[in-house]
Design a protein around this motif. Structure first.
Motif, mmCIF file in Angstrom:
data_model
loop_
_atom_site.group_PDB
_atom_site.id
_atom_site.type_symbol
_atom_site.label_atom_id
_atom_site.label_comp_id
_atom_site.label_asym_id
_atom_site.label_seq_id
_atom_site.Cartn_x
_atom_site.Cartn_y
_atom_site.Cartn_z
ATOM 1 N N GLY A 56 -3.643 -1.415 3.396
ATOM 2 C CA GLY A 56 -2.891 -0.837 4.506
ATOM 3 C C GLY A 56 -3.461 -1.337 5.817
ATOM 4 O O GLY A 56 -4.502 -1.990 5.852
ATOM 5 N N CYS A 89 -3.113 1.036 8.859
ATOM 6 C CA CYS A 89 -2.327 2.219 9.214
ATOM 7 C C CYS A 89 -2.435 2.588 10.693
ATOM 8 O O CYS A 89 -3.537 2.686 11.230
ATOM 9 C CB CYS A 89 -2.760 3.390 8.342
ATOM 10 S SG CYS A 89 -2.683 2.979 6.591
ATOM 11 N N CYS A 91 -7.585 3.239 1.896
ATOM 12 C CA CYS A 91 -6.386 2.443 2.150
ATOM 13 C C CYS A 91 -5.508 3.099 3.212
ATOM 14 O O CYS A 91 -4.792 2.419 3.929
ATOM 15 C CB CYS A 91 -5.602 2.260 0.858
ATOM 16 S SG CYS A 91 -5.320 3.822 0.034
ATOM 17 N N GLU A 114 -6.383 -5.236 8.027
ATOM 18 C CA GLU A 114 -7.040 -4.047 7.482
ATOM 19 C C GLU A 114 -8.552 -4.221 7.631
ATOM 20 O O GLU A 114 -9.126 -5.161 7.096
ATOM 21 C CB GLU A 114 -6.688 -3.905 5.997
ATOM 22 C CG GLU A 114 -7.342 -2.695 5.347
ATOM 23 C CD GLU A 114 -7.047 -2.587 3.846
ATOM 24 O OE1 GLU A 114 -7.161 -3.597 3.130
ATOM 25 O OE2 GLU A 114 -6.697 -1.482 3.410
ATOM 26 N N TYR A 138 2.014 -4.676 6.397
ATOM 27 C CA TYR A 138 1.718 -3.526 5.545
ATOM 28 C C TYR A 138 2.660 -2.359 5.806
ATOM 29 O O TYR A 138 3.294 -2.281 6.857
ATOM 30 C CB TYR A 138 0.281 -3.053 5.774
ATOM 31 C CG TYR A 138 -0.751 -4.089 5.412
ATOM 32 C CD1 TYR A 138 -1.084 -4.320 4.088
ATOM 33 C CD2 TYR A 138 -1.383 -4.838 6.403
ATOM 34 C CE1 TYR A 138 -2.037 -5.270 3.756
ATOM 35 C CE2 TYR A 138 -2.336 -5.790 6.075
ATOM 36 C CZ TYR A 138 -2.656 -6.002 4.754
ATOM 37 O OH TYR A 138 -3.600 -6.940 4.417
ATOM 38 N N LEU A 144 1.843 1.269 4.283
ATOM 39 C CA LEU A 144 1.330 2.337 3.421
ATOM 40 C C LEU A 144 1.447 3.716 4.074
ATOM 41 O O LEU A 144 2.190 4.567 3.600
ATOM 42 C CB LEU A 144 -0.117 2.035 3.027
ATOM 43 C CG LEU A 144 -0.730 2.943 1.964
ATOM 44 C CD1 LEU A 144 0.091 2.969 0.695
ATOM 45 C CD2 LEU A 144 -2.152 2.495 1.635
ATOM 46 N N TYR A 170 7.102 3.017 6.703
ATOM 47 C CA TYR A 170 5.921 3.305 5.873
ATOM 48 C C TYR A 170 6.304 4.231 4.724
ATOM 49 O O TYR A 170 7.188 5.074 4.883
ATOM 50 C CB TYR A 170 4.829 3.982 6.734
ATOM 51 C CG TYR A 170 4.170 3.002 7.670
ATOM 52 C CD1 TYR A 170 2.999 2.361 7.309
ATOM 53 C CD2 TYR A 170 4.758 2.681 8.895
ATOM 54 C CE1 TYR A 170 2.409 1.424 8.148
ATOM 55 C CE2 TYR A 170 4.176 1.744 9.739
ATOM 56 C CZ TYR A 170 3.003 1.119 9.355
ATOM 57 O OH TYR A 170 2.426 0.189 10.172
ATOM 58 N N GLY A 179 3.288 2.468 -1.240
ATOM 59 C CA GLY A 179 3.414 1.655 -0.046
ATOM 60 C C GLY A 179 4.675 0.811 -0.048
ATOM 61 O O GLY A 179 5.312 0.626 -1.082
ATOM 62 N N SER A 230 2.065 -3.516 1.031
ATOM 63 C CA SER A 230 1.230 -2.400 0.561
ATOM 64 C C SER A 230 1.576 -1.978 -0.861
ATOM 65 O O SER A 230 0.968 -1.040 -1.375
ATOM 66 C CB SER A 230 1.337 -1.209 1.514
ATOM 67 O OG SER A 230 0.729 -1.508 2.743
#
Ligand code: NAP
Ligand code: MG
Length: 489
Positions: free
Chosen positions: A256, A258, A287, A389, A415, A417, A438, A457, A461
């Motif tokens: 991820g 995030c 993650c 990440e 990504y 997630l 997401y 994800g 992800s």
């Protein structure tokens, strides 16, 4: 009930219901807070992989036919045995992973909870009757367990990430071969010990240790493995997808990057608390960790002030000596090196350091992989801390001027997630929850992963879900049975 001991599982594989001495070479397992070896694992050989697959295939034929109630009871028994040995299992986890003992205990108890959740779900796997366009026919949709599952897991949550795959397999009637991370193999072997105490038939659960690129890859390529359930990096997930030599069911829970958005209507204190927990817990090795934060410009400096103070107040320590520390050591050299690299990159590109930035000082930190929770402000999207990440105790913060800008920067990543929003204005909340691309959106909280809702994800992800009904269904094939009975035809 005997407590699991490291000395009993060191060098062992769990195949066909027995702990067997591995025949391959040995790999050291290190306590990352102390730099000391705590034991060794066996590098599983190709013959041992075959033996585990063979035993899992034979066990599948039995376990898949056992009444769901029996499987449910086994899961409840497993949950009770794990909870009863929580301290011991947590000590094993802290010794290999570095997280504070209380955190490890919490994780073991969540594993026990997962056993009970899946035990309850096991007896509620229903089929469906589907309408037909002619009389005299009935279409049944039946759910049948997939078969032998190969579970490949990372080192950040050594119990839970094994547990979700194990519990779903047991509930569905699948058998499973677990290949835990090389850094944290003993938690998985300790779980196997409980499986055997719970009376789960031999071969239903197997644990093989060793290198992912060899033992994990052997499971991916094995024709006797029907599904791979993988949690780990996007790079290895993609490699697994590409290297399957035959069609295989896959669930991939991957990396991820995030974002968190704090709007001008947010409760700033609550946002600071959420940001502190989700950026730094488990040393950011989650993650769903907050990697980057976008804050509405009018509250930007106030948020940063509070956040820096909260990060500085977190306690760090050796997880065995300081069970209640907020943070322990990182799990190994690699995530620490990546954290330092992302920090240097941000500082070189003009970020402002507002908390942390180095390792904590003192003799107790000298041998371990420790780092202080670190915040960099005024970040731009081209910095690694914003675009990659980090998987460490580092977070980047930047101001924004419009909600559209915040959403588009949050989504500007391969990504998908988890994402986080702090806001009190309903319109802002609705707009952001709709726009964030997401699998998980947490609003005014930072705990998106609850046991009875799907967790998965998007984009790089991953594919598939864990938790909830949806997570359990990942372990079934659907079969359509179209029956002509003639009544009413
Ligand atoms: P990783 O390097 O991808 O390793 C994960 C697992 O895959 C380990 O057991 C590893 O074994 C094994 N592996 C490595 N190469 C393999 C291959 N060629 N074939 C089969 N298996 C192979 O990930 P990590 O560094 O352990 O974990 C961190 C990553 O996991 C982060 O990206 C994080 O975001 C992600 N993660 C995702 C979730 C989620 O739910 N989406 C949850 C937690 C973590 P070895 O240990 O022996 O290398
Ligand atoms: Mg790795």
């Amino acid at each position: 009930m005997p407590a699991v001991k490291l000395s009993q599982i060191s060098g062992k594989l769990f195949i066909g219901g027995q702990f067997v001495e591995g025949r391959g070479g040995r790999i050291d397992v290190i306590n990352p807070a102390r730099g000391e070896m705590i034991g060794q694992i066996a590098a599983t050989t190709a013959e041992e992989v075959d033996a585990a697959v063979e035993s899992a295939r034979a066990a599948f034929r039995v376990w898949s036919r056992v009444p769901a109630k029996v499987r449910a009871n086994a899961l409840h028994a497993l949950g009770e045995l794990i909870a009863a040995d929580v301290l011991n299992m947590a000590q094993i986890m802290t010794s290999e992973q570095g997280k504070p003992l209380n955190e490890a205990k919490g994780e073991i108890l969540k594993l026990a909870e997962a056993c009970h959740f899946y035990g309850e779900e096991a007896v509620r796997v229903f089929g469906e009757i589907v309408p037909n366009d002619q009389n005299g026919y009935q279409s049944q949709v039946v759910r049948e367990p997939i078969g032998v599952v190969g579970a490949i897991t990372p080192w950040n949550y050594p119990a839970e990430l094994v547990g979700w795959k194990l519990c779903a397999s047991l509930a569905a009637g699948c058998s499973i071969i677990i290949k835990p991370a090389e850094l944290t193999p003993f938690t998985a072997l300790a779980i196997a010990e409980k499986v055997s105490e719970a009376g789960i038939p031999a071969g239903v659960v197997n644990v093989l240790t060793g290198k992912g690129s060899i033992v994990g890859q052997a499971l991916v390529e094995h024709s006797g493995v029907d599904k791979i359930a993988f949690t780990g990096s996007s790079a290895v997930g993609l490699h697994i997808q590409r290297s399957c030599p035959s069609v295989k069911r896959l669930s991939l829970e991957l990396g991820g990057n995030c974002p968190m958005i704090v709007t001008k209507s947010a409760d700033i204190d609550a946002a600071v608390k959420g940001a502190t927990r989700r950026s730094f817990r488990n040393m950011g090795q989650i993650c769903i960790a907050i990697n980057r934060i976008y804050v509405a410009r009018p509250i930007y400096e106030t948020f940063l002030d509070g956040f820096a103070k909260a990060a500085d107040a977190l306690t760090i320590g050796d997880g065995l000596d300081n069970p209640a520390a907020d943070l322990g050591s990182m799990a190994s050299r690699d995530p620490l090196a990546k954290t330092r690299d992302h920090l240097d990159d941000a500082l070189v590109k003009g970020a402002r350091l507002v908390a942390g930035g180095n390792a904590p000082q003192g003799p107790e930190f000298e041998k371990g992989f420790f780092f202080r929770p670190t915040i960099v402000a005024d970040c731009t999207q081209d910095m690694k801390v914003m675009s990659e990440e980090t998987f460490g105790p580092l977070v980047g913060v930047a101001p924004f001027d419009s909600l559209e800008e915040a959403a588009s920067r949050a989504n500007d990543t391969p990504y998908g997630l988890a994402s986080y929003v702090y806001a009190r204005d309903l319109e802002e909340i609705y707009q952001l929850s709709a726009e964030l691309d997401y699998g998980n959106v947490a609003i005014n909280n930072v705990d998106a992963g609850i046991m009875n809702a799907p967790y998965g994800g998007r984009k790089q992800s991953g594919i598939g879900y864990e938790h909830g009904r949806e997570g359990l269904l990942e372990y079934f094939n659907f079969k359509h049975v179209r029956l002509f009975h003639g009544v009413g035809a």
